[in-house]
Design a protein around this motif. Structure first.
Motif, mmCIF file in Angstrom:
data_model
loop_
_atom_site.group_PDB
_atom_site.id
_atom_site.type_symbol
_atom_site.label_atom_id
_atom_site.label_comp_id
_atom_site.label_asym_id
_atom_site.label_seq_id
_atom_site.Cartn_x
_atom_site.Cartn_y
_atom_site.Cartn_z
ATOM 1 N N GLU A 272 90.353 82.649 44.606
ATOM 2 C CA GLU A 272 90.092 82.388 46.017
ATOM 3 C C GLU A 272 88.851 81.509 46.191
ATOM 4 O O GLU A 272 88.770 80.698 47.108
ATOM 5 C CB GLU A 272 89.915 83.721 46.761
ATOM 6 N N ARG A 273 87.889 81.664 45.288
ATOM 7 C CA ARG A 273 86.626 80.939 45.427
ATOM 8 C C ARG A 273 86.609 79.607 44.686
ATOM 9 O O ARG A 273 85.627 78.877 44.749
ATOM 10 C CB ARG A 273 85.469 81.812 44.936
ATOM 11 N N LEU A 275 86.264 79.128 41.523
ATOM 12 C CA LEU A 275 85.193 79.191 40.536
ATOM 13 C C LEU A 275 85.765 79.653 39.203
ATOM 14 O O LEU A 275 86.805 80.336 39.166
ATOM 15 C CB LEU A 275 84.113 80.193 40.969
ATOM 16 N N ASP A 298 82.235 75.173 38.959
ATOM 17 C CA ASP A 298 82.945 74.767 40.164
ATOM 18 C C ASP A 298 84.315 74.258 39.708
ATOM 19 O O ASP A 298 84.405 73.309 38.926
ATOM 20 C CB ASP A 298 82.130 73.651 40.834
ATOM 21 N N ARG A 300 86.909 73.454 41.901
ATOM 22 C CA ARG A 300 87.690 72.930 43.029
ATOM 23 C C ARG A 300 88.606 71.810 42.571
ATOM 24 O O ARG A 300 89.709 71.661 43.070
ATOM 25 C CB ARG A 300 86.745 72.461 44.141
ATOM 26 N N ILE A 308 77.716 74.843 37.398
ATOM 27 C CA ILE A 308 76.757 74.798 38.510
ATOM 28 C C ILE A 308 75.628 75.814 38.348
ATOM 29 O O ILE A 308 74.614 75.711 39.018
ATOM 30 C CB ILE A 308 77.447 75.004 39.883
ATOM 31 N N ASP A 344 85.205 89.088 43.083
ATOM 32 C CA ASP A 344 84.779 87.706 42.892
ATOM 33 C C ASP A 344 83.339 87.521 43.381
ATOM 34 O O ASP A 344 82.869 86.412 43.572
ATOM 35 C CB ASP A 344 85.739 86.705 43.546
ATOM 36 N N GLN A 345 82.661 88.655 43.574
ATOM 37 C CA GLN A 345 81.275 88.629 44.025
ATOM 38 C C GLN A 345 80.298 89.084 42.941
ATOM 39 O O GLN A 345 79.123 88.767 42.980
ATOM 40 C CB GLN A 345 81.110 89.567 45.240
ATOM 41 N N TYR A 365 75.569 79.315 43.254
ATOM 42 C CA TYR A 365 74.540 78.437 42.700
ATOM 43 C C TYR A 365 73.328 79.216 42.197
ATOM 44 O O TYR A 365 72.510 78.684 41.458
ATOM 45 C CB TYR A 365 74.072 77.425 43.750
#
Lengths: 416, 342
Positions: A272-273, A275, A298, A300, A308, A344-345, A365
């Motif tokens: 979802e992120r 990453l 990252d 994306r 990162i 994801d945290q 970051y």
């Protein structure tokens, strides 16, 4: 502050910050554990933690952790040979797969075994897949989460590496019929097979350690069943397109070494992120391969992963002299099963004598350390220090972490 | 950051945390007037199993320091005590000392302490210390105030409270009051003192301690306990130094922008008189309660919790103010709400 300052903590001091120790089990004196931890909910409702041993004589142990404060050994099995190790296992439903790796090429049994563990006290062998060969050490690691395919880092009877350290590569086995497993696909880094037209990869030169260009973790998730997140030790990380399992194709590659020390181990996608969390493994004592890190990338642009940040570690000097290894290794991998915690945290990883560490990566970051568990050196620890090797978090948020040599399993609660 | 790497596991204020303090290091502030027995209380706590792994920060070492023998043998500002504890003598700046401790802990240069106890000097008003922790620009990112305690001498307490505004301030801002030397004071004196303390601070727990042995749990109390206590007590005016305390409650979800604007206004107009504001908010769009905290002009970054602590879903905000009445604050909130409705 000088090296011999009395304030400096030693290997026998423990830290439990935002982790609460619920139980510690030495597994009947066989507490040297590998990197295979998996939870089964048995038919009678018991919660069974299956653990792969790091080395002979034990194969695997099942621990009833229904009450995490009172773990109880259900079964502990022996390996048929002292020159082999299991190291890795996974359980889906009542089916367990266990990796077998031998100390030298040509030895047997090398491959993986499938068990029916519907009665946890009596694991029944369903099939053994032989991957031994004149140039094979068998299976080091496997991933089994969908109940159908085993993705693994393995040698093969028909594979001769161009360098002895490059013998294990990515293989996919179909075990939908568990009594008749069949290889469906394989991929190796071009140049690592003796018969390849491509030139062999350039070995790591001193001061780096040459650890080999071979596969380690082979993670596949239902969010992207057409992708394998492949750690390739000194070859860095690959994202593989496995939409056609018979022809895995690399679509992204990132390698931090040189200048870093390689040994790329695990790639955990946070879908979802967008990453990726990537780990190195520390494999040299006294932090001689420092720094071994957890990297955040990252993702994306899938074909162009960009690092990162890294998860902060204590200074090398704080742990390097404690004994054994110090640096990153395994992380909780959000195994796509109902018995696994999903986050994801927060990233939770093991760092050998640096213990277990949790990081808040909500700001990707700037990962922040939010929990530490460093148990005291277990009695008879050969390195004189704890060597936390692997971690798994169940869906209740209970954390299981294991020592590589003697300490067995530590069961913890998170408090952050 | 959230926009770049979004996640349904994070809310308006980032990761939903199990506790308001998240992973910050809890701080226990031990106040109390000169001679009230602060050092003895801290010393006894350090010797308990609960006190293991505590870093003590002392404003200045008195005649009966934490450990005279150790201090004399050390040239360093930080010394190792038994039980895995540290003691740090602050001769100048508390912020600098705490930052240094955290940095040394992260680099593995001192034991990995899990709690800080700050022993203030007897004449200290605790407000500046609390302010230091209220913003991430200072220490709020690494530390959180777990509990504020004040030691009160049962023999001299009444006279001290009458004479010294600092002593009254210590009592007013405390979460817990520890009555010491009750064995030396007559029963009548202790009762009178207790009533005086209640008038100054009706919400604080009052404990009688003998021989400096407080229940170690007092030192470990965290935000959670405090929040529950704050949420449960009835609004009572405090009659002392024009300081008041009241609770604002709201059953329906609050719009964050409106709330933030109201608090901004209040801070701009009367920040110096907002001694402490803290509580849980039911914010529109958030699943868990949002913990907010203000000390005078400073606002602590809000934190969303994973779950409501007691199953009750409503906003409850405790104000401790100087010369700001409950009705004025309510009127301000109502006015901003009306403006927002347009």
């Amino acid at each position: 502050m000088s090296e011999n300052n009395p304030l400096r903590p030693g290997a026998h001091e423990s830290v439990a910050w935002n982790f609460k120790l619920l139980a510690h089990h030495e597994l009947q004196g066989f507490g040297g554990m590998g990197e295979g931890l998996s939870i089964q909910i048995a038919k009678d409702g018991r919660r069974i933690l299956w653990l792969a041993h790091e080395s002979a004589p034990k194969n695997f142990t099942a621990l009833d952790v229904t009450d995490p404060r009172k773990p109880r050994v259900v079964v502990q099995t022996d390996l048929p040979q002292s020159h082999m190790r299991s190291n890795s296992l996974e359980v889906v439903g009542d089916t367990m797969v266990v990796a077998y790796q031998v100390q030298k090429v040509g030895l047997q049994p090398a491959g993986f075994e499938i068990f029916d563990v519907s009665v946890p006290e009596q694991p029944k062998s369903i099939a053994f897949v032989d991957r031994s060969g004149p140039h094979s050490r068998g299976v080091h690691q496997l991933w089994f989460a969908d109940g159908e395919y085993v993705h693994m880092a393995a040698g093969a009877p028909d594979f001769e590496a161009s360098h002895p350290l490059d013998d294990q590569f990515y293989q996919i086995f179909d075990i939908r019929n568990p009594s008749k497993p069949a290889e469906v696909g394989r991929w190796w880094l071009p140049g690592t097979r003796k018969s390849d037209a491509a030139p062999p990869p350039v070995r790591h030169q001193k001061p780096l350690y040459d650890m080999g260009f071979r596969a380690h973790n082979t993670n596949v998730y239902p969010q992207r069943p057409d992708r394998c997140y492949l750690g390739y030790i000194d070859g860095g990380m690959f994202i593989m397109d496995i939409s056609d399992k018979s022809r895995p194709k690399p679509i992204a590659h990132w390698d931090n070494s040189p200048p870093y020390h390689g040994f790329t181990h695990t790639i955990l996608p946070l879908f979802e992120r967008n990453l990726l969390v990537m780990t190195d493994e520390s494999v040299v004592d006294n932090a001689d391969d420092w720094p071994k890190l957890i990297w955040i990338l990252d993702a994306r642009e899938e074909t162009k992963p960009i690092p990162i940040s890294t998860c902060p570690l204590p200074q090398r000097e704080a742990f390097a002299g404690r004994g054994g290894r110090f640096g990153a290794h395994n992380i909780h991998e959000n195994v796509p099963l109902p018995t696994s915690w999903q986050s994801d945290q927060i990233v939770i990883g093991t760092f050998f004598n640096g213990g277990l560490r949790a990081y808040d990566i909500s700001n990707a970051y700037q990962p922040r350390e939010i929990g530490v568990f460093v148990p005291p050196a277990p009695p008879l620890a050969p390195t004189g220090a704890i060597q936390l090797n692997d971690v798994f978090v169940d869906e209740r948020g209970i954390v299981y972490t294991v020592d590589r040599h003697v300490g067995g399993v530590y069961i913890l609660e998170m408090d952050f | 950051m959230l926009q770049v790497f979004p996640s349904s596991q994070a809310g308006l204020f980032g990761r939903r945390q199990r506790h308001a303090h998240g992973a910050r290091i809890p701080v226990t502030v031990m106040t109390g007037f000169l001679g009230a027995g602060k050092t003895t209380l801290v010393k006894c706590f350090l010797q308990t199993s609960e006190g293991r792994g505590t870093a003590v920060v002392v404003n200045e070492f008195g005649a009966t320091g934490i450990d005279d023998a150790l201090l004399r043998s050390s040239a360093d500002e930080t010394v190792l005590l038994g039980n895995g504890c540290l003691c740090c003598n602050v001769r100048s700046d508390l912020q600098v000392a705490l930052r240094r401790l955290v940095s040394e802990r992260e680099r593995g240069q001192v034991p990995h302490f899990g709690r800080v106890v700050i022993e203030t000097s007897g004449l200290a008003d605790p407000s500046p210390i609390l302010r230091t922790f209220a913003t991430d620009r200072a220490l709020g990112d690494e530390f959180h105030i777990g509990t504020v305690m004040a030691a009160v001498d049962a023999v001299t307490g009444l006279a001290t409270l009458e004479q010294f505004p600092e002593a009254r301030r210590q009592v007013i801002l405390a979460d817990r009051l520890l009555l010491t030397k009750t064995d030396l004071a007559g029963a009548g004196t202790a009762d009178k003192l207790t009533r005086a303390l209640r008038r100054l601070n009706p919400r604080a727990a009052i404990d009688i301690v003998t021989h400096g042995q407080a229940d170690p749990a007092c030192f470990l109390e965290g935000q959670r306990h405090e929040m529950a206590a704050a949420a449960g007590y009835a609004a009572e005016a405090v009659h002392g130094d024009d300081i008041q305390s009241f609770v604002l409650g709201e059953d329906s979800p609050v719009a964050w922008n409106g709330f933030a604007r109201t608090m901004d206004t209040l801070i701009a107009l009367r920040g110096a008189d907002l001694l402490r504001v803290k509580g849980l908010l039911d914010v529109e769009g958030c699943s868990g309660p949002v913990v907010v905290q203000f000390v005078q002009h400073l606002a602590h970054p809000p934190v969303e919790l994973a779950a409501w602590p007691d199953g009750r879903r409503d906003s409850r905000l405790v104000f401790i103010t100087r010369n700001i009445g409950e009705s004025e604050v309510r009127a301000l909130f109502a006015a901003v709400r009306a403006l927002a409705r347009g």
